[in-house]
Motif scaffolding. Structure first.
Motif, PDB file in Angstrom:
ATOM      1  N   LEU A  42     -32.020  81.829  -3.929  1.00 37.41           N
ATOM      2  CA  LEU A  42     -32.482  80.814  -4.869  1.00 37.41           C
ATOM      3  C   LEU A  42     -32.787  81.375  -6.254  1.00 37.41           C
ATOM      4  N   LEU A  43     -32.740  82.680  -6.397  1.00 37.44           N
ATOM      5  CA  LEU A  43     -33.049  83.312  -7.680  1.00 37.44           C
ATOM      6  C   LEU A  43     -31.781  83.859  -8.326  1.00 37.44           C
ATOM      7  N   LYS A  44     -31.732  83.717  -9.639  1.00 35.54           N
ATOM      8  CA  LYS A  44     -30.591  84.234 -10.397  1.00 35.54           C
ATOM      9  C   LYS A  44     -31.097  84.801 -11.713  1.00 35.54           C
ATOM     10  N   ILE A  45     -30.289  85.650 -12.297  1.00 31.32           N
ATOM     11  CA  ILE A  45     -30.563  86.125 -13.646  1.00 31.32           C
ATOM     12  C   ILE A  45     -29.672  85.316 -14.583  1.00 31.32           C
ATOM     13  N   LYS A  46     -30.312  84.655 -15.537  1.00 33.99           N
ATOM     14  CA  LYS A  46     -29.586  83.849 -16.513  1.00 33.99           C
ATOM     15  C   LYS A  46     -30.217  84.073 -17.878  1.00 33.99           C
ATOM     16  N   ASP A  47     -29.399  84.403 -18.847  1.00 31.37           N
ATOM     17  CA  ASP A  47     -29.877  84.656 -20.208  1.00 31.37           C
ATOM     18  C   ASP A  47     -31.018  85.669 -20.230  1.00 31.37           C
ATOM     19  N   LYS A  48     -30.854  86.726 -19.442  1.00 29.08           N
ATOM     20  CA  LYS A  48     -31.829  87.826 -19.368  1.00 29.08           C
ATOM     21  C   LYS A  48     -33.203  87.373 -18.883  1.00 29.08           C
ATOM     22  N   ARG A  49     -33.211  86.362 -17.995  1.00 26.64           N
ATOM     23  CA  ARG A  49     -34.445  85.865 -17.372  1.00 26.64           C
ATOM     24  C   ARG A  49     -34.155  85.545 -15.909  1.00 26.64           C
ATOM     25  N   ILE A  50     -35.159  85.713 -15.081  1.00 25.06           N
ATOM     26  CA  ILE A  50     -35.051  85.310 -13.683  1.00 25.06           C
ATOM     27  C   ILE A  50     -35.341  83.817 -13.617  1.00 25.06           C
ATOM     28  N   ILE A  51     -34.498  83.074 -12.928  1.00 25.83           N
ATOM     29  CA  ILE A  51     -34.735  81.641 -12.754  1.00 25.83           C
ATOM     30  C   ILE A  51     -34.613  81.284 -11.275  1.00 25.83           C
ATOM     31  N   ILE A  52     -35.284  80.224 -10.863  1.00 22.37           N
ATOM     32  CA  ILE A  52     -35.124  79.691  -9.517  1.00 22.37           C
ATOM     33  C   ILE A  52     -34.206  78.478  -9.616  1.00 22.37           C
ATOM     34  N   THR A  53     -33.265  78.409  -8.700  1.00 20.91           N
ATOM     35  CA  THR A  53     -32.304  77.321  -8.738  1.00 20.91           C
ATOM     36  C   THR A  53     -32.809  76.079  -8.015  1.00 20.91           C
ATOM     37  N   SER A  54     -33.802  76.235  -7.119  1.00 18.42           N
ATOM     38  CA  SER A  54     -34.335  75.088  -6.393  1.00 18.42           C
ATOM     39  C   SER A  54     -35.713  75.399  -5.824  1.00 18.42           C
ATOM     40  N   GLN A  55     -36.742  74.771  -6.369  1.00 18.11           N
ATOM     41  CA  GLN A  55     -38.088  74.906  -5.798  1.00 18.11           C
ATOM     42  C   GLN A  55     -38.132  74.218  -4.428  1.00 18.11           C
ATOM     43  N   ILE A  56     -37.371  73.136  -4.259  1.00 16.11           N
ATOM     44  CA  ILE A  56     -37.403  72.349  -3.020  1.00 16.11           C
ATOM     45  C   ILE A  56     -36.919  73.169  -1.836  1.00 16.11           C
ATOM     46  N   ASN A  57     -35.909  73.998  -2.027  1.00 17.64           N
ATOM     47  CA  ASN A  57     -35.342  74.760  -0.918  1.00 17.64           C
ATOM     48  C   ASN A  57     -36.070  76.070  -0.637  1.00 17.64           C
ATOM     49  N   CYS A  58     -37.056  76.413  -1.446  1.00 12.28           N
ATOM     50  CA  CYS A  58     -37.834  77.622  -1.222  1.00 12.28           C
ATOM     51  C   CYS A  58     -38.710  77.449   0.020  1.00 12.28           C
ATOM     52  N   ASP A  59     -38.686  78.435   0.916  1.00 15.75           N
ATOM     53  CA  ASP A  59     -39.507  78.342   2.129  1.00 15.75           C
ATOM     54  C   ASP A  59     -40.822  79.112   2.000  1.00 15.75           C
ATOM     55  N   TRP A  60     -41.115  79.611   0.808  1.00 17.73           N
ATOM     56  CA  TRP A  60     -42.376  80.288   0.499  1.00 17.73           C
ATOM     57  C   TRP A  60     -42.626  81.493   1.392  1.00 17.73           C
ATOM     58  N   CYS A  61     -41.572  82.239   1.641  1.00 22.00           N
ATOM     59  CA  CYS A  61     -41.717  83.425   2.491  1.00 22.00           C
ATOM     60  C   CYS A  61     -42.458  84.543   1.752  1.00 22.00           C
ATOM     61  N   GLY A  62     -42.364  84.546   0.418  1.00 19.61           N
ATOM     62  CA  GLY A  62     -43.055  85.555  -0.366  1.00 19.61           C
ATOM     63  C   GLY A  62     -42.283  86.841  -0.571  1.00 19.61           C
ATOM     64  N   ASP A  63     -41.056  86.916  -0.070  1.00 20.58           N
ATOM     65  CA  ASP A  63     -40.275  88.144  -0.218  1.00 20.58           C
ATOM     66  C   ASP A  63     -40.034  88.494  -1.684  1.00 20.58           C
ATOM     67  N   CYS A  64     -39.826  87.474  -2.508  1.00 20.20           N
ATOM     68  CA  CYS A  64     -39.587  87.737  -3.938  1.00 20.20           C
ATOM     69  C   CYS A  64     -40.831  88.342  -4.586  1.00 20.20           C
ATOM     70  N   ALA A  65     -41.981  87.789  -4.276  1.00 12.86           N
ATOM     71  CA  ALA A  65     -43.232  88.301  -4.846  1.00 12.86           C
ATOM     72  C   ALA A  65     -43.527  89.710  -4.334  1.00 12.86           C
ATOM     73  N   ASP A  66     -43.255  89.956  -3.055  1.00  7.84           N
ATOM     74  CA  ASP A  66     -43.467  91.287  -2.491  1.00  7.84           C
ATOM     75  C   ASP A  66     -42.558  92.331  -3.140  1.00  7.84           C
ATOM     76  N   ALA A  67     -41.348  91.914  -3.511  1.00  2.82           N
ATOM     77  CA  ALA A  67     -40.377  92.843  -4.103  1.00  2.82           C
ATOM     78  C   ALA A  67     -40.658  93.122  -5.579  1.00  2.82           C
ATOM     79  N   CYS A  68     -41.477  92.287  -6.195  1.00  7.03           N
ATOM     80  CA  CYS A  68     -41.738  92.406  -7.627  1.00  7.03           C
ATOM     81  C   CYS A  68     -42.763  93.501  -7.906  1.00  7.03           C
ATOM     82  N   ALA A  69     -42.288  94.613  -8.462  1.00  5.62           N
ATOM     83  CA  ALA A  69     -43.165  95.747  -8.759  1.00  5.62           C
ATOM     84  C   ALA A  69     -44.135  95.473  -9.901  1.00  5.62           C
ATOM     85  N   SER A  70     -43.809  94.491 -10.746  1.00  5.71           N
ATOM     86  CA  SER A  70     -44.674  94.200 -11.889  1.00  5.71           C
ATOM     87  C   SER A  70     -45.597  93.007 -11.641  1.00  5.71           C
TER      88      SER A  70
END
Length: 76
Positions: A42-70
């Motif tokens: 659900l995440l993509k890089i577009k115009d040098k920014r991370i964007i989510i393509t669909s909040q509705i389809n996110c299952d809130w697993c938290g993997d993206c947040a866990d992977a984010c070092a910053s």
């Protein structure tokens, strides 16, 4: 959401995301680790920014947040 007559207005509940999340772009380094971590793709890089393509389809697993070092991804 219901209006003052008790009628449902707006999006049906099944079309609402389970959660909302945001990216703090002042912290985001656009490293792409969150893009790789998202199993739903659900995440993509577009115009040098991370964007989510669909909040509705996110299952809130938290993997993206866990992977984010910053700590730029905030799940609410």
């Amino acid at each position: 959401m219901k209006n003052n007559e008790g009628k449902t207005i707006g999006q049906p509940e099944q079309d609402m995301p389970k959660t909302l999340w945001t990216i703090d772009y002042s912290k985001c380094t656009v490293c792409g680790e969150c893009v790789d971590a998202c199993k739903s793709r659900l995440l993509k890089i577009k115009d040098k920014r991370i964007i989510i393509t669909s909040q509705i389809n996110c299952d809130w697993c938290g993997d993206c947040a866990d992977a984010c070092a910053s700590d730029a991804i905030v799940l609410t």
